[in-house]
Design a protein around this motif. Structure first.
Motif, PDB file in Angstrom:
ATOM      1  N   CYS A   1      13.429 -62.352   9.436  1.00  0.00           N
ATOM      2  CA  CYS A   1      14.212 -62.877  10.558  1.00  0.00           C
ATOM      3  C   CYS A   1      13.265 -63.198  11.713  1.00  0.00           C
ATOM      4  CB  CYS A   1      15.224 -61.837  11.023  1.00  0.00           C
ATOM      5  SG  CYS A   1      16.353 -61.291   9.719  1.00  0.00           S
ATOM      6  N   HIS A   2      13.769 -63.948  12.710  1.00  0.00           N
ATOM      7  CA  HIS A   2      13.005 -64.133  13.934  1.00  0.00           C
ATOM      8  C   HIS A   2      13.076 -62.846  14.750  1.00  0.00           C
ATOM      9  CE1 HIS A   2      17.112 -64.665  15.148  1.00  0.00           C
ATOM     10  NE2 HIS A   2      16.754 -64.476  16.398  1.00  0.00           N
ATOM     11  N   ALA A   3      12.123 -62.629  15.621  1.00  0.00           N
ATOM     12  CA  ALA A   3      12.213 -61.521  16.569  1.00  0.00           C
ATOM     13  C   ALA A   3      13.182 -61.913  17.683  1.00  0.00           C
ATOM     14  CB  ALA A   3      10.831 -61.200  17.139  1.00  0.00           C
ATOM     15  N   PRO A   4      13.947 -60.961  18.196  1.00  0.00           N
ATOM     16  CA  PRO A   4      14.978 -61.294  19.193  1.00  0.00           C
ATOM     17  C   PRO A   4      14.417 -62.086  20.376  1.00  0.00           C
ATOM     18  CG  PRO A   4      15.238 -59.034  18.457  1.00  0.00           C
ATOM     19  CD  PRO A   4      13.951 -59.541  17.843  1.00  0.00           C
ATOM     20  N   GLY A   5      15.116 -63.170  20.714  1.00  0.00           N
ATOM     21  CA  GLY A   5      14.711 -63.995  21.841  1.00  0.00           C
ATOM     22  C   GLY A   5      13.588 -64.965  21.524  1.00  0.00           C
ATOM     23  N   LYS A   6      13.006 -64.820  20.330  1.00  0.00           N
ATOM     24  CA  LYS A   6      11.906 -65.706  19.914  1.00  0.00           C
ATOM     25  C   LYS A   6      12.428 -66.562  18.771  1.00  0.00           C
ATOM     26  CE  LYS A   6       8.709 -62.116  21.384  1.00  0.00           C
ATOM     27  NZ  LYS A   6       7.530 -61.274  21.073  1.00  0.00           N
ATOM     28  N   MET A   7      12.906 -67.732  19.128  1.00  0.00           N
ATOM     29  CA  MET A   7      13.668 -68.571  18.213  1.00  0.00           C
ATOM     30  C   MET A   7      12.789 -69.683  17.649  1.00  0.00           C
ATOM     31  SD  MET A   7      16.337 -66.880  19.189  1.00  0.00           S
ATOM     32  CE  MET A   7      17.683 -67.681  18.350  1.00  0.00           C
ATOM     33  N   LEU A   8      13.350 -70.378  16.663  1.00  0.00           N
ATOM     34  CA  LEU A   8      12.737 -71.621  16.210  1.00  0.00           C
ATOM     35  C   LEU A   8      13.169 -72.742  17.157  1.00  0.00           C
ATOM     36  CD1 LEU A   8      11.136 -73.206  14.009  1.00  0.00           C
ATOM     37  CD2 LEU A   8      13.375 -73.776  13.042  1.00  0.00           C
ATOM     38  N   VAL A   9      12.214 -73.449  17.731  1.00  0.00           N
ATOM     39  CA  VAL A   9      12.528 -74.635  18.539  1.00  0.00           C
ATOM     40  C   VAL A   9      12.627 -75.821  17.572  1.00  0.00           C
ATOM     41  CG1 VAL A   9      11.783 -76.155  20.397  1.00  0.00           C
ATOM     42  CG2 VAL A   9      11.319 -73.689  20.536  1.00  0.00           C
ATOM     43  N   THR A  10      13.816 -76.406  17.478  1.00  0.00           N
ATOM     44  CA  THR A  10      14.032 -77.470  16.487  1.00  0.00           C
ATOM     45  C   THR A  10      13.903 -78.855  17.109  1.00  0.00           C
ATOM     46  OG1 THR A  10      16.390 -77.967  16.740  1.00  0.00           O
ATOM     47  CG2 THR A  10      15.824 -75.947  15.520  1.00  0.00           C
ATOM     48  N   ASP A  11      13.826 -79.845  16.231  1.00  0.00           N
ATOM     49  CA  ASP A  11      13.781 -81.243  16.672  1.00  0.00           C
ATOM     50  C   ASP A  11      15.165 -81.832  16.930  1.00  0.00           C
ATOM     51  OD1 ASP A  11      10.937 -81.668  16.570  1.00  0.00           O
ATOM     52  OD2 ASP A  11      11.091 -81.551  14.389  1.00  0.00           O
ATOM     53  N   ALA A  12      16.215 -81.026  16.778  1.00  0.00           N
ATOM     54  CA  ALA A  12      17.577 -81.538  17.009  1.00  0.00           C
ATOM     55  C   ALA A  12      17.934 -81.403  18.482  1.00  0.00           C
ATOM     56  CB  ALA A  12      18.576 -80.760  16.161  1.00  0.00           C
ATOM     57  N   ARG A  13      18.482 -82.452  19.029  1.00  0.00           N
ATOM     58  CA  ARG A  13      18.904 -82.386  20.424  1.00  0.00           C
ATOM     59  C   ARG A  13      20.179 -81.560  20.549  1.00  0.00           C
ATOM     60  NH1 ARG A  13      16.228 -86.070  23.649  1.00  0.00           N
ATOM     61  NH2 ARG A  13      14.962 -87.521  22.448  1.00  0.00           N
ATOM     62  N   ASP A  14      20.271 -80.799  21.642  1.00  0.00           N
ATOM     63  CA  ASP A  14      21.506 -80.055  21.919  1.00  0.00           C
ATOM     64  C   ASP A  14      22.730 -80.962  21.808  1.00  0.00           C
ATOM     65  OD1 ASP A  14      20.365 -77.537  22.527  1.00  0.00           O
ATOM     66  OD2 ASP A  14      20.025 -78.097  24.615  1.00  0.00           O
ATOM     67  N   LEU A  15      22.594 -82.160  22.356  1.00  0.00           N
ATOM     68  CA  LEU A  15      23.768 -83.044  22.418  1.00  0.00           C
ATOM     69  C   LEU A  15      24.218 -83.507  21.036  1.00  0.00           C
ATOM     70  CD1 LEU A  15      22.965 -85.159  25.596  1.00  0.00           C
ATOM     71  CD2 LEU A  15      24.768 -83.439  25.315  1.00  0.00           C
ATOM     72  N   ALA A  16      23.326 -83.413  20.046  1.00  0.00           N
ATOM     73  CA  ALA A  16      23.726 -83.809  18.692  1.00  0.00           C
ATOM     74  C   ALA A  16      24.817 -82.900  18.147  1.00  0.00           C
ATOM     75  CB  ALA A  16      22.517 -83.785  17.758  1.00  0.00           C
ATOM     76  N   TYR A  17      24.965 -81.720  18.743  1.00  0.00           N
ATOM     77  CA  TYR A  17      25.955 -80.767  18.242  1.00  0.00           C
ATOM     78  C   TYR A  17      27.251 -80.805  19.042  1.00  0.00           C
ATOM     79  CZ  TYR A  17      22.126 -79.166  15.403  1.00  0.00           C
ATOM     80  OH  TYR A  17      21.104 -79.126  14.495  1.00  0.00           O
ATOM     81  N   GLN A  18      27.358 -81.759  19.961  1.00  0.00           N
ATOM     82  CA  GLN A  18      28.566 -81.855  20.769  1.00  0.00           C
ATOM     83  C   GLN A  18      29.628 -82.658  20.033  1.00  0.00           C
ATOM     84  OE1 GLN A  18      28.216 -82.715  25.167  1.00  0.00           O
ATOM     85  NE2 GLN A  18      29.468 -84.450  24.593  1.00  0.00           N
ATOM     86  N   VAL A  19      30.839 -82.136  20.001  1.00  0.00           N
ATOM     87  CA  VAL A  19      31.974 -82.881  19.462  1.00  0.00           C
ATOM     88  C   VAL A  19      33.070 -82.930  20.505  1.00  0.00           C
ATOM     89  CG1 VAL A  19      31.533 -82.274  17.066  1.00  0.00           C
ATOM     90  CG2 VAL A  19      33.066 -80.843  18.421  1.00  0.00           C
ATOM     91  N   PRO A  20      34.028 -83.802  20.390  1.00  0.00           N
ATOM     92  CA  PRO A  20      33.956 -84.994  19.551  1.00  0.00           C
ATOM     93  C   PRO A  20      33.135 -86.081  20.251  1.00  0.00           C
ATOM     94  CG  PRO A  20      36.062 -84.916  20.634  1.00  0.00           C
ATOM     95  CD  PRO A  20      35.311 -83.708  21.096  1.00  0.00           C
TER      96      PRO A  20
END
Lengths: 260, 260
Positions: A241-260
């Motif tokens: 697992c990742h260590a708490p607070g130490k995440m994977l920084v992804t290439d996906a934009r936050d806004l890509a997960y906004q619906v609708p």
């Protein structure tokens, strides 16, 4: 270079070389992800658990056996690009390496799970205060009495994060976070902590307690610690697992997960 | 009793006893689902395919090996409660029984996949005309040149359904269907059929052609036939599917899938 203006690839390259206290604030506008990697014999059960529990366990991507990169981390390596990892054997922490390559096998499947950093930014952008950020603390998290839907060998209780929201903005907070189902979505509970088994808001099970401003209501979101907690209680032979607070920084934009 | 006022359990009890031309119109307000059942050795690959292709393959529920009922079909039996089934061996149709029990084993995993009936009702409720319903036909569906994201042994092209929408209501149709990501969600393409490999709208690959009213634009949604098509092209040893237009009537309300 400022952490917030780094590209995700630059941030990952940095974390490949050295550890940081937290990835919060890096690569503004890009989604960060929780990691759980398991042997492929657990993969169907865990993916099904996630499908049945999308609020605590929203899957952003899966790296199949043999894959160490994906469109979420282009030219990256999931084994090295998180600042620090936690390795569990039969549910017990055995190592906290900054490079997980030694534990990775050709049968390892990696699950990338949405992180609340995305919706917290959306709350701030919409003028809803986020107390733990204002107070410079980690978000308080609590083990609840809410059963997750079991799947195969995986079962257990949901972990929630809590943010005290001004009563006049609770509806806004619900509306705004509802638009991000891939990063925990709408709250699972508003007010009344006792009814979900939380006895003392000042004694969180994970993270740090926050001062609760007058006129606010405690609002609870399903938390990305849930799948790690479930996996740990189910005691697979090995989990990375990742260590708490130490995440994977992804290439996906936050806004890509906004619906609708 | 009118089909539309039957409870889902009543409709399923009826279909357990006899076949019908289509389940469209039964149990108004309740979601219907596509079925694909596979041996458990394909289960992770297929669930991962669905996770990577949520528009054509939105999973509403999964029945694990040994399960024949679930909260989506309380007191039901997935092997008997669909009017008719199609059984494929190595990608070839071998039987169309009204009871799939003989083909079911203790290792069969059943995937229930969202159906556009839900968003079509939402379109109608919002005053957006749905041509194939008005014309009393099955929706036209087309194989496109859009690659699905592969997963394990599963890969192939997306199948889309087409609805001609009045130009003044295209934006409404996008907005309304965006709110139903669990039943194919927003369109994948608006106008310009040639650019996704559709040469003749009057010659659909599945379903029936519709008359295209003047002033409308062809709007394309990812279609629940995609996973069946993908599974068939990937030729698993055995696959049990619903017969076209004869869906599982579930206990989940259409509105439960609306976000935010």
């Amino acid at each position: 270079m400022q952490p917030s203006t780094m590209t995700p690839a630059q941030a990952r390259a940095l974390f490949r070389e050295r550890d940081v206290a937290t990835t919060a604030g890096y690569s503004a506008g890009y989604a960060q992800a929780n990691l759980i990697a398991l042997d492929k014999r657990y993969a169907f059960d865990f993916l099904l658990f996630a499908q049945r529990n999308p609020k605590p366990c929203p899957i952003l991507g899966v790296l199949e056996p043999g894959q160490v990169a994906s469109p979420l981390l282009a030219c990256g390596d999931i084994r090295t690009d998180i600042p620090a990892y936690r390795v569990f054997s039969h549910g017990s922490l055995i190592d906290e390496p900054t490079d997980a390559t030694a534990y990775w096998t050709e049968d390892t499947v990696a699950f990338l799970i949405g992180c609340s950093f995305t919706f917290e930014q959306a709350l701030l952008d919409n003028g809803v205060p986020v107390a733990h950020i204002a107070q410079g603390r980690n978000v308080p998290m609590y083990l609840t009495n809410i059963d997750c839907e079991p799947a195969g060998v995986f079962s257990g209780k949901m972990v929630v994060s809590m943010r005290p929201i001004p009563a006049s903005q609770v509806a806004d907070a619900v509306r705004i976070t509802s638009r991000y189902p891939a990063v925990h979505g709408a709250p699972v509970h508003v007010g009344d902590p006792a009814s979900i088994g939380i006895r003392d808001l000042d004694a969180p099970d994970f993270g740090e307690a926050v001062d609760i401003p007058a006129g606010t209501v405690p609002v609870f979101w399903a938390c990305g610690v849930t799948p790690q907690s479930i996996v740990m209680s189910s005691k697979p032979e090995l989990a990375i697992c990742h260590a708490p607070g130490k995440m994977l920084v992804t290439d996906a934009r936050d806004l890509a997960y906004q619906v609708p």
